[in-house]
Each structure stands twice: as C-alpha cells, then as structure tokens.
Design a protein around this motif. Sequence first.
Motif, mmCIF file in Angstrom:
data_model
loop_
_atom_site.group_PDB
_atom_site.id
_atom_site.type_symbol
_atom_site.label_atom_id
_atom_site.label_comp_id
_atom_site.label_asym_id
_atom_site.label_seq_id
_atom_site.Cartn_x
_atom_site.Cartn_y
_atom_site.Cartn_z
ATOM 1 N N ARG A 85 8.304 -9.642 -5.095
ATOM 2 C CA ARG A 85 8.670 -8.853 -6.271
ATOM 3 C C ARG A 85 9.555 -9.666 -7.221
ATOM 4 O O ARG A 85 9.312 -9.703 -8.439
ATOM 5 N N ALA A 132 6.791 -0.575 -4.465
ATOM 6 C CA ALA A 132 7.429 -1.233 -5.604
ATOM 7 C C ALA A 132 6.556 -2.357 -6.150
ATOM 8 O O ALA A 132 6.443 -2.536 -7.373
ATOM 9 N N THR A 156 3.765 -1.087 -8.259
ATOM 10 C CA THR A 156 4.228 -0.509 -9.528
ATOM 11 C C THR A 156 4.476 -1.561 -10.602
ATOM 12 O O THR A 156 4.495 -1.236 -11.801
ATOM 13 N N ILE A 157 4.652 -2.826 -10.216
ATOM 14 C CA ILE A 157 5.095 -3.847 -11.174
ATOM 15 C C ILE A 157 4.126 -3.995 -12.343
ATOM 16 O O ILE A 157 4.539 -3.989 -13.518
ATOM 17 N N THR A 170 10.196 0.136 -11.108
ATOM 18 C CA THR A 170 9.910 -0.225 -9.717
ATOM 19 C C THR A 170 11.021 0.259 -8.780
ATOM 20 O O THR A 170 10.749 0.637 -7.632
#
Length: 478
Positions: free
Chosen positions: A44, A172, A175-176, A192
């Motif tokens: 991430r 997360a 979602t980026i 996120t």
Amino acid sequence: MGQPSPQTPRLSESGKRSAALRLAWSGAIVFSASGIDMLAQLLRNAIFARLLSVPDFGIVATFSILLTLMDAALSSGVDQMAVQARDADDPKLQGSLHAIQLVLGAITALLLLAIAWPYSYAIGTPGLGWAYASLALVPLIRGLGHLDSLRLQRQGRYLPSMLRQTVPPIVALITIWPAYLLFGDFRLALLTIYAQQLALLLATHLGARQPYRLRYDRENFRRAFAFGWPLMANALLLYVVFNGDRIIVSNRFGLQTLGWFSAGVMLTLLPINFVAKSFQSLLLPVLARHQDDLPRLQRLYDQMVSLFAIVAAGFVIGTALAGREVITFVFGHKFEPALPYLLLLALMQGLRLIRIAASLAAMSRAETKNPLIANIYRVLFVALSLAVAVVTNSIYAMLAAGIAGEVVAGVAAAGQASRSSGFAVRHSIMTTLAMAVLGGAVAAISLMGWPLWIALLPCAFFAWVVRDLVMNARGLLN
C-alpha cells in the motif's frame, strides 16, 4: 533443562510430538497472518509512493503520525487481557472489556477533534485541519470491535485472529485505485483508511464465538484499569518514540524530507513489528500458561532474547547489503535520498526488538509496567534528539541519539524485569550491548568505509552471547 516443576509435569513422547505439531500449526497461522498484513501495508505504501509526489507522500505520513496517536490512546490493555486473564472465557469479563473499549474510542475521537487544527499548524500543514478532524471516525469504529478472536488464542484457535489481521489491509489495497481515480492526491489515503477500519470491524464480529455484549462490572473495570494503565501510558510514550523523529524532521526539514525519511521508517518498522506481533501472539499464551513457574519462564526469557537478537542482527546486516535495492524497488528512485538513514533506522528498530522479550516475560506474570519504565528512559532521548537536530542540523546525529536511547531503554527493561518479576537479566543486558556493538561496526563499514576486519571481534562477541539458543534449542522445544 533440569527437573520439571510440580506445576508442569513431564509429557510423554507422544504428547511432546502432539504439542510440537500444535505449536507448529499455530506458528504457521500466526506468521502467515502477520506476513500478509506486513506485505499488504508495504505494498500500500509503495503504491502511494508511486502514485503521489514526495510532498503528498509526506502528507500521508502526517496521517500515519496522527493514527499512531490514536492507537496509543486505545492501548488500554484490553487486547492483552483478553488473552492473559485466567477468566478470559467468562462472558462477563469480555462484556466489560467491550464497554471499556467503546468508552475509550469515544474519548479518543473527542481528543482527535480537539487537536486536529493545532496539529495541522505544528506539523506545517495548516490547511489540512479538516482532514485530521475526519480521522476521529476511526476510534469510534475501533471501539465497536469484538474481542472474541483474541480470547480464542488461549485455546490455540488462531484462524479468527488471522481473519481479523489479513482482511482489512487487503480491503485497503483494493480501495486504492478507485480512490486515486476519484481524488488523484493525498485524499486517497483517507478513503483507504476508512475502508480498512470498516473491514476490521466486520472481521472481528465474523470470527466471534461468543455474542457481542456491553457490560458494566465494577470489579472487572478495576482489574482492567490496574492491568491496562501502564500499557496505555507506555503506548503514549511509545508514540513519542516512534513519531518524535518524524515530527522533528517535518518541523525542521520540511514535508519533502519527511517523505524520504518516512519511507525509511516504514521499511524498517514494518518488518520488526511483524516479528514482534507474531511472537507476541504465539508466545504470550504459552508464557501465560506457565506464569507461576519462574524457572521455566527464565529459560524461555533467555531464549527469546537470543532469538530476537539473531533476528535483529540479520535485519541490520541485510539492510546494509541490500538497502539500496529494496528502497528503489519498493518506493522508486525518487526516494533514494532516504538511503543514508536506512541502516541507522534498522539498528534502532533491532535494539527495540530485543527489549520486547523482557516486556513479554513480565506481561505473562501480569506485570505491565515493564515497557512503561523502559520508554520513560527512551523518551528522554527523544528530547535529546530534538536538541541535537537543532544544534547540528543533522539527521545522522539525531538518529545516533535515538540508538543510544534504545540501548539505555533495553537495559532499563531488563532491570525492571528483575525488580518486579525476579528474572535474572545478565544475559539480556549482555545481548543488548553485543547487538549495539555489532550494529555500530556494520554502520561504520557501510556508511564510513571502514575495513571489514573491524567487525570480526563484534561478530565473535555477539556469537558467544547468543550461543545458548543453538545449544539448547531442542530443550526449548521439549
């Protein structure tokens, strides 16, 4: 390994094999979950670094600093008490812990709202008070989480905890990209964060066996306070330890330097946290079951110190050998200015890992003040780091002060374990000093070009100190 104590009768050979298989299976689950969590966080942040400019990445780092404060405020010990307490299976205790967690979540939300705008000015981002205030939603969501997956660790059931640990960071990640298409700047990190916290809330309830209840019980509240206040105080001190350097860098050197520096912090902090959390999940239930058998705990404590030291030494040497390749692979060439700080950050985190052994051993006997005492000493060196940064205008000097602080904190943790729980700590102190000497030699060779032969004596000293792990590994497993 000596004669078995009355509390821990000798197992048959088949019982030993069965216990070893259960430990191996539990260990595989714990390390897999922690590994997935670490890799997801690293991926991430790597994607953030690739998509965003360095100053925007620095703003994302300011969100991380504030969320770490939230974690500290919520570190009331309810998680650890759900594992450590002898009556952890009692629904009344779990309901009380849920109530405490929810109240703390609401208080923390109010705290974040109160400091959002002052924080934005202190960190050098005065236009982002609204973004920091919006993070007050996070502790409210956290406060509604279910603790049953942690209780199940006492029974060797780690799959619910694995669900709790792995699903949120994966959500997360997913979602980026839509967040980037929607915003295209640092605001994608906010989206996120919210997605991850909602996924965590859902995962805690999906893995539960007991129903979610809120309960007020005066005696359980008193116990939880006595158990948890040192952990919360320690977490607040740890917040200063983890983020003091980044706050100093942001204030003294600007958002661009904060972006580079934060990349180095993430690359060194995530692997050490992976090891620390994995071993805490795996070993604390085992240690707690033998909390009244001090001779056995002493042996386990010494073995943990040696194991953590070997991991720390490998981490520091690996950083010296492959740090450039790793930082450019993960974050890209625009983050190469973080390279000179990487090795010193790795040494600092490695020394912190060793002193966690004392905290785990003490916590198994319901002694939660150990990390608090150690971090009081460590925070004094954060103040010294600030003074050094102001006087020298050098990040290197600031990090050197932090490394000295970790050595002092390690000795303090060992001393507290001796005073409060009766552990012998000569091995712990010797190991901390051996790691500091070895890390200093590696840093001198890597950063200052000293000849390789200067590491021979530190390596020999370190190998002599941790020799017990290899010599007694079979006895430890038995």
